[in-house]
Design a protein around this motif. Sequence first.
Motif, PDB file in Angstrom:
ATOM      1  N   THR A   1       0.833  -1.203   0.000  1.00 42.18           N
ATOM      2  CA  THR A   1       0.000   0.000   0.000  1.00 42.18           C
ATOM      3  C   THR A   1       0.869   1.254   0.000  1.00 42.18           C
ATOM      4  N   VAL A   2       1.930   1.232   0.817  1.00 41.13           N
ATOM      5  CA  VAL A   2       2.852   2.369   0.871  1.00 41.13           C
ATOM      6  C   VAL A   2       3.553   2.556  -0.474  1.00 41.13           C
ATOM      7  N   ALA A   3       3.991   1.426  -1.084  1.00 40.98           N
ATOM      8  CA  ALA A   3       4.691   1.503  -2.370  1.00 40.98           C
ATOM      9  C   ALA A   3       3.780   2.071  -3.458  1.00 40.98           C
ATOM     10  N   ARG A   4       2.536   1.631  -3.477  1.00 40.69           N
ATOM     11  CA  ARG A   4       1.597   2.156  -4.473  1.00 40.69           C
ATOM     12  C   ARG A   4       1.365   3.645  -4.234  1.00 40.69           C
ATOM     13  N   GLY A   5       1.203   4.032  -2.956  1.00 43.40           N
ATOM     14  CA  GLY A   5       1.015   5.449  -2.651  1.00 43.40           C
ATOM     15  C   GLY A   5       2.192   6.293  -3.081  1.00 43.40           C
ATOM     16  N   LEU A   6       3.416   5.799  -2.833  1.00 38.63           N
ATOM     17  CA  LEU A   6       4.605   6.525  -3.271  1.00 38.63           C
ATOM     18  C   LEU A   6       4.657   6.637  -4.791  1.00 38.63           C
ATOM     19  N   GLY A   7       4.293   5.551  -5.469  1.00 43.84           N
ATOM     20  CA  GLY A   7       4.305   5.573  -6.929  1.00 43.84           C
ATOM     21  C   GLY A   7       3.369   6.616  -7.498  1.00 43.84           C
ATOM     22  N   ILE A   8       2.207   6.759  -6.873  1.00 41.30           N
ATOM     23  CA  ILE A   8       1.229   7.746  -7.340  1.00 41.30           C
ATOM     24  C   ILE A   8       1.666   9.165  -6.977  1.00 41.30           C
ATOM     25  N   VAL A   9       2.081   9.350  -5.723  1.00 43.79           N
ATOM     26  CA  VAL A   9       2.448  10.698  -5.260  1.00 43.79           C
ATOM     27  C   VAL A   9       3.696  11.201  -5.971  1.00 43.79           C
ATOM     28  N   VAL A  10       4.751  10.352  -5.998  1.00 40.79           N
ATOM     29  CA  VAL A  10       6.012  10.776  -6.603  1.00 40.79           C
ATOM     30  C   VAL A  10       5.964  10.678  -8.122  1.00 40.79           C
ATOM     31  N   GLY A  11       5.509   9.533  -8.623  1.00 40.60           N
ATOM     32  CA  GLY A  11       5.528   9.322 -10.067  1.00 40.60           C
ATOM     33  C   GLY A  11       4.510  10.158 -10.824  1.00 40.60           C
ATOM     34  N   ARG A  12       3.303  10.262 -10.278  1.00 37.53           N
ATOM     35  CA  ARG A  12       2.228  10.941 -11.007  1.00 37.53           C
ATOM     36  C   ARG A  12       2.087  12.402 -10.578  1.00 37.53           C
ATOM     37  N   TRP A  13       1.916  12.639  -9.283  1.00 40.43           N
ATOM     38  CA  TRP A  13       1.630  14.002  -8.819  1.00 40.43           C
ATOM     39  C   TRP A  13       2.881  14.889  -8.879  1.00 40.43           C
ATOM     40  N   VAL A  14       3.898  14.520  -8.118  1.00 41.82           N
ATOM     41  CA  VAL A  14       5.115  15.332  -8.098  1.00 41.82           C
ATOM     42  C   VAL A  14       5.804  15.294  -9.463  1.00 41.82           C
ATOM     43  N   GLY A  15       5.904  14.092 -10.038  1.00 40.04           N
ATOM     44  CA  GLY A  15       6.537  13.964 -11.343  1.00 40.04           C
ATOM     45  C   GLY A  15       5.848  14.802 -12.406  1.00 40.04           C
ATOM     46  N   GLY A  16       4.526  14.781 -12.407  1.00 35.88           N
ATOM     47  CA  GLY A  16       3.790  15.566 -13.392  1.00 35.88           C
ATOM     48  C   GLY A  16       4.047  17.052 -13.246  1.00 35.88           C
ATOM     49  N   VAL A  17       4.081  17.534 -12.000  1.00 35.76           N
ATOM     50  CA  VAL A  17       4.338  18.948 -11.751  1.00 35.76           C
ATOM     51  C   VAL A  17       5.757  19.328 -12.175  1.00 35.76           C
ATOM     52  N   LEU A  18       6.709  18.414 -11.975  1.00 38.07           N
ATOM     53  CA  LEU A  18       8.112  18.687 -12.299  1.00 38.07           C
ATOM     54  C   LEU A  18       8.443  18.465 -13.777  1.00 38.07           C
ATOM     55  N   GLY A  19       7.456  18.001 -14.550  1.00 39.58           N
ATOM     56  CA  GLY A  19       7.685  17.853 -15.980  1.00 39.58           C
ATOM     57  C   GLY A  19       8.038  16.453 -16.436  1.00 39.58           C
ATOM     58  N   TYR A  20       7.835  15.453 -15.577  1.00 33.27           N
ATOM     59  CA  TYR A  20       8.081  14.068 -15.973  1.00 33.27           C
ATOM     60  C   TYR A  20       6.827  13.503 -16.618  1.00 33.27           C
ATOM     61  N   GLN A  21       6.939  13.080 -17.866  1.00 29.19           N
ATOM     62  CA  GLN A  21       5.791  12.503 -18.544  1.00 29.19           C
ATOM     63  C   GLN A  21       5.998  11.003 -18.713  1.00 29.19           C
ATOM     64  N   PRO A  22       4.914  10.218 -18.664  1.00 30.27           N
ATOM     65  CA  PRO A  22       5.045   8.764 -18.721  1.00 30.27           C
ATOM     66  C   PRO A  22       5.256   8.212 -20.122  1.00 30.27           C
ATOM     67  N   PHE A  23       4.781   8.923 -21.143  1.00 26.15           N
ATOM     68  CA  PHE A  23       4.880   8.459 -22.527  1.00 26.15           C
ATOM     69  C   PHE A  23       5.468   9.574 -23.392  1.00 26.15           C
ATOM     70  N   PHE A  24       6.184   9.157 -24.449  1.00 22.61           N
ATOM     71  CA  PHE A  24       6.849  10.115 -25.326  1.00 22.61           C
ATOM     72  C   PHE A  24       6.502   9.812 -26.782  1.00 22.61           C
ATOM     73  N   LYS A  25       6.174  10.869 -27.522  1.00 25.49           N
ATOM     74  CA  LYS A  25       5.769  10.695 -28.915  1.00 25.49           C
ATOM     75  C   LYS A  25       6.849  10.006 -29.744  1.00 25.49           C
ATOM     76  N   LYS A  26       8.118  10.337 -29.490  1.00 26.86           N
ATOM     77  CA  LYS A  26       9.210   9.761 -30.276  1.00 26.86           C
ATOM     78  C   LYS A  26       9.349   8.265 -30.083  1.00 26.86           C
ATOM     79  N   TRP A  27       8.761   7.729 -29.012  1.00 27.94           N
ATOM     80  CA  TRP A  27       8.869   6.297 -28.712  1.00 27.94           C
ATOM     81  C   TRP A  27       7.563   5.545 -28.922  1.00 27.94           C
ATOM     82  N   THR A  28       6.482   6.259 -29.236  1.00 24.72           N
ATOM     83  CA  THR A  28       5.142   5.656 -29.174  1.00 24.72           C
ATOM     84  C   THR A  28       4.520   5.525 -30.556  1.00 24.72           C
ATOM     85  N   THR A  29       4.116   4.317 -30.891  1.00 30.17           N
ATOM     86  CA  THR A  29       3.459   4.074 -32.173  1.00 30.17           C
ATOM     87  C   THR A  29       2.049   4.654 -32.187  1.00 30.17           C
ATOM     88  N   ASP A  30       1.267   4.363 -31.163  1.00 29.17           N
ATOM     89  CA  ASP A  30      -0.103   4.864 -31.089  1.00 29.17           C
ATOM     90  C   ASP A  30      -0.137   6.060 -30.133  1.00 29.17           C
TER      91      ASP A  30
END
Length: 248
Positions: A191-220
Amino acid sequence: MSTAKLLDPYLGKVITAFEGGIVTRVINHPHDTSRVFAYEVTFHLRHPRVAAVAAQKPPLHFHPYQEEYIEVLEGRLAVEVEGVEHVLSPGDSEFKLQPWCNHRLYSPVTDVTEVKGYDDGWDGEKTVFLLSGQDTDEMFRLDTVFFENWYAYQDLVVVKGQKIDLVQVMSMFDAGGSYLSLPTWIPFSRTVARGLGIVVGRWVGGVLGYQPFFKKWTTDWDLACRKMEMSIFHRHFADREGIGEHGA
């Protein structure tokens, strides 16, 4: 309830990583068409890029929303689940990874003769296996958009020598319905690991400019944008023209 089965735009695509050391072919699963993805994965174990990292196990992780399935067609594959290594060979039944279990896949260093009690004649050149996953209605999940981007990011680290960025990894993993495992002695570690993944990966990461997908790497890319548009922290990355890409 799972999503309706649509024509997979990735069907037949071949995704390569580690300069050809890992080759993934997107297929229809031969036994279960309800799987959200199905791949025939080949590890060329003596390829220089693969051999160079053979002693390094990938990180333990888990998927809260989906079962994952593995079936070895050639060679052998190690699947570590909750600290126990299972060595799979052709002829073994499909191996099921339940949601929330800590696991990782790698080429085994264990002698399969010791484990199984017989010699299967494998020469150690390559391992071929089917990897597939359960469908889900979750916003972020294991699918080909995730794997395509994750392989490309690993290439930056392994082939081009870029220093691994933990926030970038957590951003990608969260978007793929995956979370890095914490030590099991930590109370409520999953539960803690999932919470960290969401808070750091999605919330903080999104604010800091980290995106999960990149056009140069993505077919669709349209699908990737639709997925990112479902999160307020990623909507600004859903640029269908690919202008202003951030991060990796």
